[in-house]
Design a protein around this motif. Sequence first.
Motif, PDB file in Angstrom:
ATOM      1  N   THR A 225       0.691  -1.173   0.100  1.00  0.00           N
ATOM      2  CA  THR A 225       0.030   0.114  -0.358  1.00  0.00           C
ATOM      3  C   THR A 225       0.628   0.984  -0.224  1.00  0.00           C
ATOM      4  OG1 THR A 225      -0.189  -0.492   2.634  1.00  0.00           O
ATOM      5  CG2 THR A 225      -1.522  -0.922   1.396  1.00  0.00           C
TER       6      THR A 225
ATOM      7  N   PRO B  38       2.966   4.325  -1.598  1.00  0.00           N
ATOM      8  CA  PRO B  38       2.368   5.855  -2.616  1.00  0.00           C
ATOM      9  C   PRO B  38       1.661   6.025  -3.520  1.00  0.00           C
ATOM     10  CG  PRO B  38       3.570   6.708  -1.315  1.00  0.00           C
ATOM     11  CD  PRO B  38       3.954   5.007  -1.002  1.00  0.00           C
TER      12      PRO B  38
ATOM     13  N   CYS C 294       1.498   2.133  -4.488  1.00  0.00           N
ATOM     14  CA  CYS C 294       0.374   1.554  -5.667  1.00  0.00           C
ATOM     15  C   CYS C 294      -0.995   1.743  -5.305  1.00  0.00           C
ATOM     16  CB  CYS C 294       1.267  -0.118  -4.734  1.00  0.00           C
ATOM     17  SG  CYS C 294       2.421  -1.159  -5.152  1.00  0.00           S
ATOM     18  N   LYS C 295      -1.020   2.830  -3.879  1.00  0.00           N
ATOM     19  CA  LYS C 295      -2.315   3.363  -3.966  1.00  0.00           C
ATOM     20  C   LYS C 295      -2.307   3.813  -5.357  1.00  0.00           C
ATOM     21  CE  LYS C 295      -2.610   3.716   0.535  1.00  0.00           C
ATOM     22  NZ  LYS C 295      -3.637   3.877   2.236  1.00  0.00           N
TER      23      LYS C 295
ATOM     24  N   ALA D 230      -4.306   0.063  -4.747  1.00  0.00           N
ATOM     25  CA  ALA D 230      -3.941  -1.024  -3.620  1.00  0.00           C
ATOM     26  C   ALA D 230      -4.908  -0.494  -2.314  1.00  0.00           C
ATOM     27  CB  ALA D 230      -2.559  -0.746  -3.311  1.00  0.00           C
ATOM     28  N   ASP D 231      -5.850   0.283  -2.397  1.00  0.00           N
ATOM     29  CA  ASP D 231      -6.923   0.052  -1.127  1.00  0.00           C
ATOM     30  C   ASP D 231      -7.934  -0.498  -1.995  1.00  0.00           C
ATOM     31  OD1 ASP D 231      -5.036   1.390   0.159  1.00  0.00           O
ATOM     32  OD2 ASP D 231      -6.185   3.438   0.156  1.00  0.00           O
TER      33      ASP D 231
ATOM     34  N   GLY E 192      -2.320  -5.262   4.043  1.00  0.00           N
ATOM     35  CA  GLY E 192      -1.256  -4.020   3.847  1.00  0.00           C
ATOM     36  C   GLY E 192       0.426  -4.360   4.937  1.00  0.00           C
TER      37      GLY E 192
ATOM     38  N   CYS F  44       5.621   0.945   1.114  1.00  0.00           N
ATOM     39  CA  CYS F  44       5.862   0.749   0.085  1.00  0.00           C
ATOM     40  C   CYS F  44       6.874  -0.941  -0.180  1.00  0.00           C
ATOM     41  CB  CYS F  44       6.211   0.853   0.217  1.00  0.00           C
ATOM     42  SG  CYS F  44       8.015   1.431  -1.281  1.00  0.00           S
TER      43      CYS F  44
ATOM     44  N   ILE G  55       1.099  -3.586  -9.026  1.00  0.00           N
ATOM     45  CA  ILE G  55       0.373  -4.050  -6.982  1.00  0.00           C
ATOM     46  C   ILE G  55       1.552  -4.972  -6.609  1.00  0.00           C
ATOM     47  CG2 ILE G  55      -0.838  -4.026  -5.083  1.00  0.00           C
ATOM     48  CD1 ILE G  55      -2.660  -1.806  -6.973  1.00  0.00           C
TER      49      ILE G  55
ATOM     50  N   ARG H 205      -3.354  14.131  -8.580  1.00  0.00           N
ATOM     51  CA  ARG H 205      -3.774  13.852  -7.669  1.00  0.00           C
ATOM     52  C   ARG H 205      -4.026  14.981  -5.779  1.00  0.00           C
ATOM     53  NH1 ARG H 205      -3.426   8.221  -8.831  1.00  0.00           N
ATOM     54  NH2 ARG H 205      -2.042   8.348 -10.671  1.00  0.00           N
TER      55      ARG H 205
ATOM     56  N   GLN I 194      -0.798  10.005   3.427  1.00  0.00           N
ATOM     57  CA  GLN I 194      -0.540   8.949   3.261  1.00  0.00           C
ATOM     58  C   GLN I 194       0.955   8.288   3.595  1.00  0.00           C
ATOM     59  OE1 GLN I 194      -0.849   7.924  -0.836  1.00  0.00           O
ATOM     60  NE2 GLN I 194      -3.208   8.085  -0.787  1.00  0.00           N
TER      61      GLN I 194
END
Lengths: 554, 359, 534
Positions: free
Chosen positions: A76, A78, A80-81, A85-86, A97, A100, A108, A462, A470
Amino acid sequence: MTRTNEELISQAKGQEAPLLPLLHQFHERDGYLSEEALRAISAGLRIPLADLFGTVTFYHHFAREPGGQAAARVCTGPVCKMHGADALLTSMPGATGMPCSGRCDEPIPVLRGNQTWVGLAADALERRDTPVPPAAPAGTTECVFAHIRDENRKSLSGYRRSGGYAALEKAVTSMTADELIAVVDASGLAGRGGAGFPTGRKLRAVQEAGGGPKTVVCNADEGEPGCFKDRALMDHDPHAVLEGMALACVATGAPRAFLYLRYEYPETDTLLARAISQAEEAGILGDDVFGSGRTIRIHLRRGAGAYICGEETSLLNSLEGKHPFPRNRPPYPVTHGYEDTPTAVNNVETLASLPPIVLHGADWYRSLGMGEHAGTKVISLSGDIARPGNYEVPLGLPLATLIDDWAGGPRNGNKIQAVTMAGLSGGFLAGDDMDVTLDEPSIRAKGSFLGAGGIMVFDETRDMVAVAHQAMEFFAHESCGKCFPCRIGTQRLTERLAGDAGPGELSSWLDEMADLNATMKATSACGLGMAAPLITESLVRYFPEEVRAHVSGS
Amino acid sequence: MSDKSGLTLFLDGEEVPFTRGESIFQVSERHEKEIPTLCYDDRLDAFGGCRLCVVELEGARNPVASCTTKAEAGMRVTTRSGKLEMHRRVLLELVVSENREVDVDELSGYASQEMATLVDRYEARTGRFEGRQSGASRPDDPNPFILRDYDNCISCYRCVRVCAEQEGDYAISIMGRGFDTQITTEFGGILKESACTFCGQCIQTCPTGALGDIKALRHKEIELPIEKTRSICIYCGVGCSVDIMTKGDKIVGILPAMDGPANEGALCVKGQFAFDFVHHPDRLKTPFVRDDQGELVPATWDDALDKAAAGLMAAVNEHGRHSLYAIASGRAPNEAGFMMQKLVRAGLGTSYIDNCSRA
Amino acid sequence: MSNPLRDMEKPDVIFCIGTNMTECHPVAATRLKKAIRNGAKMIVADPRHIGLSDMADINLQLRVGSDAALLLGMAHVIQREGLVDAGFIADRTAEAEAFLEHVKEFTPEWASEICGVDPALIEEAALLYGRAERGAIYYTLGITEHICGVDNVQSLCNLALMTGNIGREGTGINPMRGQNNIQGAGDVGAIPNNYPGFQPVTDPANQAKFAKAWGREVDLELGITKVRALEQAGDQIRAMLIDGENTLVTDPDRKHCEHALKSLDFLVVCDLFLTETAALADVVFPASGFGETDGTQTNTERRVQRLRKAVPPAGESKPDWWIVSQLAQRMGFKGFEYDSAKEVFNELCSLSGTYAGLNWDRIEFGEYQWPVPEDGHPGTPRLHEDSFINGRGIFKMIRYRDPAETIDDDYPVWLTTGRRLESYHSRTQTGRSSGIDYLLPEELLEVHPDDVSAWGIRDGGWVNMSSRRGSVRIRVKATKRSPRGTVFCSFSFNDVPVNVLTGSGYDPVTETAELKVCTVKIEVETETGGVAAD
């Protein structure tokens, strides 16, 4: 055949740094670390049970419930989010989780026991090799990546065919330690793990320190979010890392070295173990290196999930089986490192730079940089970028050149809103401040630093407050708990970025934030607590409107 | 301005001597700089956790923790400045923000007022940096000695370190990390099922009262000042110095004497907690004599002394001076033993005296 | 102790024998733990696996009562390996040549036959201690409460002398005194052989000195020991004055003891509580104690410290010194008019060479360790630094002797006794302090798990344990802390009066009881009744 407690413990007792390997053996044998296992280890290695228990709980990946070792862990981090990822985590019952895990140039990653899978959906996970670094633009001379795209380089014979271990052979047969250190010194090589300490000076300090036996440690606990360069080096050019370690041993006079590898690289662990035993069988490592009578033993040690163990003194405590808090310095590891012996702790990339430097000379290495800057640096580039991956750039290369010319520019042609520096530890650069060259002086002038070379790109879509949240969640999760400013500060910053707590009025909010940032930067005991506030500081600096909206709740 | 070694440094502009191995904190203590700290206990290895003791060191980018930084010749150290005081106050405000309460009863333990005192001194604003509180208390631990109120824990780990370094028991350790750190026994159980020996050292070093002396806190409601009287523990032969805490005529608790020559602040479960016998209802409060029915009945001192003297002398008179034997105590003070042997020697001219050292 | 407590952090090799220090002297043990943390090695010799054993580098789990054999075996190895300190021996000792010859006979193999410790371990321990830079010996009643207690102590002295491990920091022969003021009781002359300050009663000069001070000549003959006095109770001894001792519970052979005290014409007891012993008295005086009286006491490192009054005494209770001085006056004796503990202590100092440089005010902060021979003397933290009190350290030719009782078909199990951390002696004080019961609610007989099954008894079940002198009923706890064939319990609990069993013999020199060894049989409890009669 399953080995008994007694067999495992009696074997471990004869080893250097026995605790971590022993814990891993029980963890894998039983699928978790049971009370009974910890009692047996405590008695066998004479570590007080409460201490052992506390230390085990420090590591993210040691499971204390049956089946926990094999349970899925979803990255999880940054990047991958950004990839969802969530949602992936929610879709996988029983999964947890993990911070990184160093595969920001891939889909992911999901860790299951000792296997890494990657993908974007639970039913579409696959196992695949670590990506090879994208080709460098024509005319670029690389140092550590020079041979990395060569398929055969992984094997000992392939490595030797392309000049591998020639530097070590030269060093043990025809160079003095002083000559070796002089070359490194003259090359201008500095620590590539983030701290940037001149490598030659470090090696000399260890060589000259009293007491022994001396120790070399390769820090492969690549935990910084957005950094994945060491894995590429180890996976595609493992012998280069080992040769670099051996050269450091020769320079310092150390008969032993440890490679401390992060837990999240299980395939790398297997590969390195094989490389070490091949090199030993070939008489390149072991008790008679190239017939010189010199002993160089490389011990592979696997971490268990703790970012702080990338901090060299925490790493040493971890190796020794102690609670992995950072140590107070001075004394420094160069005089009081592993078990209080003089110890050179170096990053993977730094060590991998040594063989080419020894072979091609200091001037050659210096000349790889641009202008005043000596040598190269591997940048792990990820996020909203067309071609994420590891790039070995000449120091002094403009960031814009890397992003636009080397890596294909931002993804989907969006505008870049901000980049992180040093993974997360350098905070954000945004706007005109992104107009830097890739070297410490240029980036430090903006209040950040290049560090280990992780750069994550965030485009205009973003939410930067969410990204900062995060990031701070990561630092809070990884804060070791030793010093007050970091332990409480990262928690309070996280709460404020989440909107869970803190003043609802902007000036008080900013006032608290300013005090926290200043005190954390000034008084934290190690780099983690000093780096975390760079996130909030740069957020407030570059994104005041977003912050105002966040505080006012709109 | 220098001792024999000739080493000096500059402390707030003044050149002061120091000895090799001393920390900046120790040198500053000697010069009454009153550097604040919460994680320091001079019996333990310097830890460098609370960061309150940071000082400015010329040439260093950031302030350094004075407890873990060794003094070096020529150092220029500033122990107090606007910036340092600001950092210290912020740190105190942070640490207060994670606790349920700051003001705890003094009976909690020797160091229990340290945090509250610093919060007052720095006028730290409680209520700033509000957010989640740390630490989970252990009301499930039924032990009668050590209060485990971790809602007030500030993770200075003095308890863990005193248990390891001073007591050598290693009964407690640090579970988890960061803000979720929790003091724990092995597997999180109660103290009785751990290696804890209930020496109470953790209580006495806790700077917030998170660990408290349950027995002393029984007397929290007595509204009298606490008085302290230096004495010596009466259990084994080590001779640990203690400060007896009293409220009025009542012994309410025991504190280890940090400057006790034999124990230097250490105690065991008996010395720390086994003092109730002093006020126990079973105590003999009058002399007793055996009456005509053979029963022991209360008597006045006059009667009892006369009866005892007569009884002993009767034996002496009838069977000679070697018929009386005295057994002195290995538990009573020197004056008691001296008087016992003087009684047989000066009184009867014999050495018919012994003590319990043979059994 | 020859060395101060602080020195316990200094040895590089620690040899603990017959001392369960983590339970009986826990605060002293913390110093050893620090030494170990700093790299010191430790040898532990004890029949049981005690707390110290967990920290030891070498554990010598010897059979109860076989210490002298073990120590001879170690001396043999030290001699054989040339680890003797020749310079020290030449300068400071006597009889060395004979001793070094004497020990040639006692090989580790020979010792092993007796003490049951692997000869290789005996060798290893001897080498470790013999090679120590600073070797320190610590012992307690596990060494002395034997019929060969004196031999055991002298065996330890032999080891220290032959290796020169005495008179220096971090070395020495260090008995840990059990009771808070047992050292003081001897210092003040409450012993049958010495006046205050260890001045022998047999010396006419001392007789004259004290006659001058007290106006009465004291016999030149030694008094008798308590053991002897109890034997002669009702016979030569007709009356007793006992201060602060629960003789009945803490002395060996309880039946004999009870009989002795009951045979007296008159018994006077001073105590804080109506102890089992006080209950037999004709007159009982209420003594004031901890926190209630001013006074002094002397610890195991010979440090004289002040006790202070913090609260008024319970009821009409009085300080022991006051009670005894009043009694003496009523018995018609002269020179017992005192107003304070200070006066008493100052008189003691004036008559004792070891305390001569002390007085009440000088010991305010407890910084003096005797001998303090004159005013201005700094005290003597470490004994024997330059010379021994009696000139030279004399080697003694010790031979091993069996305990008074050895196991046989009738009594096939060794019993050894001791204390536990949480309770003190007969629990008159710890038993009356809240919370202690939480930690230690009852006495349990510690039996090795293999023995529990072999003997057909049950963990947690009741057994009758009998010796030639009596029998007690006790619950069993299976634990590997006890070796096979040896059981352990403490004498703290009145409902398990273990001293009805002990008392098999006495050391011929000191008449110290062999409390650490007796032989017993253990049978499953069949009746539900109390203590079985034998």
